[in-house]
Design an enzyme around this catalytic site. Sequence first.
Site: not given
Ligand code: BES
Ligand code: MN
Length: 502
Positions: A281, A355
């Site tokens: 990230k 997931r």
């Molecule tokens: N924990 C995150 C989701 C999240 C992101 C919650 C920002 C709250 C704020 C999750 O594991 C994630 O990173 N999801 C990705 C999925 C994508 C790679 C398909 C996302 O939402 O960007």
């Molecule tokens: Mn994630």
Amino acid sequence: MDFSVNKIAADKQRASCIVVGIYESRRLSPSARALDDASGGELMKLIRSFEMQGSTDETLALNNLPDIPAKRVLLVGCGKKGAMSVSQYRRLLTTVMEKLGESGVKDVTLFLAELAVKEQDVYWKVRQIVETVRDSVYRFDQLKSAASTPKQPKIRRVVCAIASQRDKRRGEEGMRDAIGISDGVDLARELGNLPGNICTPTYLANRARQLARSHKSVKVRVLGEAEMKRLGMGTLLSVSRGSQEPARLITLAYNGSRAKKRPAVLIGKGVTFDSGGISIKPAAQMDEMKFDMCGAASVMGTVKVAASLGLPVNLVGIVAATENLPGSAASKPGDIYTSMSGQSVEVLNTDAEGRLVLCDALTYASRFDPDVVVDIATLTGACVVALGSHAAGLFSNNDRLAESLLGAGEFSHDRAWRLPLWDEYAEALKSNFADVANVGGREGGAITAASFLSRFATDYRWAHLDIAGVAWRGGKNKGATGRPVRLLSQFLLDRAGRKRVS
Ligand code: BES
Ligand code: MN
Ligand code: ZN
């Protein structure tokens, strides 16, 4: 904090502060009327001279009214005379708590359960009052040294005044439930707020053991990585590969129903820090990914609520706990792992780890012969885009279950909103190399994530709550909210057959 519910007259109550409502155009609530009468019209005079109207959000603090034993009277505007909406009432309570916090009073009597709220009775009102008070006094400063600890709220004693003795039983029920629920909310907030270096999977397991020690009705079981491997939890373990911290699968079983009733199973995403892994990230706000275990925290909080209230339900809480870090053994985009269900998964993005963790927990849940399974997860940024911070995303393969969760959210004002799970969305997850890919495209990201999960929730009635937008606040008031413990607790109260209205 000491709460009580009592029939009291506002003009007789000796307290450092009492709180009463006034409606627009200076129409007095019954308790404000009593104060005005007892003070020989002095209350109304002051209201006029300070030009208070009684509109929403208005407050006026008056000291030492003649012939009134309370030292201070806080007047709060209630808007148009007549029944308030639920959101108006909650907003009023929040305003009152802000004012009381600033003033530093220690004991207060609230004449707010007498105000009419659309479709709600004294049980609901007292519950809202007590929950709002507990919410407003919560602090997380266990990691600050004394010198930098900000001032604590001073309120110690709260009396909820009721209009009639007949309301006492229901009012006290509302108070007791609110205290039990707030204890669970506080636990969820604390676990959420703890940083990733303290709140690891092992730490969560220890807190779960502690929960079981303090409630005889709760049993705990913690699986380590070797056991998970034996069970074939390949996708869950693919996430913990990049971290030094071993994953943990925690099961809390609460037995409150004598009958061998099939349990409700709650599954919480417990990613104690989500860096994204190799699909790392960006740095901005990455600290907030310590909150990626708030689903797990809400499950532990809800188990605590069920146990402290002794609810006649059977409940299993499963916490799938791991870090998601880019260590040298970390999984890579393109890697393929086999889940406990036997389905192979192509990991196209290591940041879609929630997931991968949940799908093995969903398969594991079958062994409890569940009546229903609800998973709770900070799963997608897309859900935050879709619904913002007011509602969690709800997905379900069963309309009745969806309705009961939506209803529980409505009643507890910890709301969810349903999104579709149509077959068409599943196509986005097609993989050329495995049974399924772990990401779809950018479109409908919250739904394709839910669609991925649905492939593993085939044996039972299932719902998924995406709490990415509601589990914590960012910015100046950064911190965990404890949501959706209130929704889940209400869901259990409903399952226990508890009446919502008298
Ligand atoms: N924990 C995150 C989701 C999240 C992101 C919650 C920002 C709250 C704020 C999750 O594991 C994630 O990173 N999801 C990705 C999925 C994508 C790679 C398909 C996302 O939402 O960007
Ligand atoms: Mn994630
Ligand atoms: Zn995550």
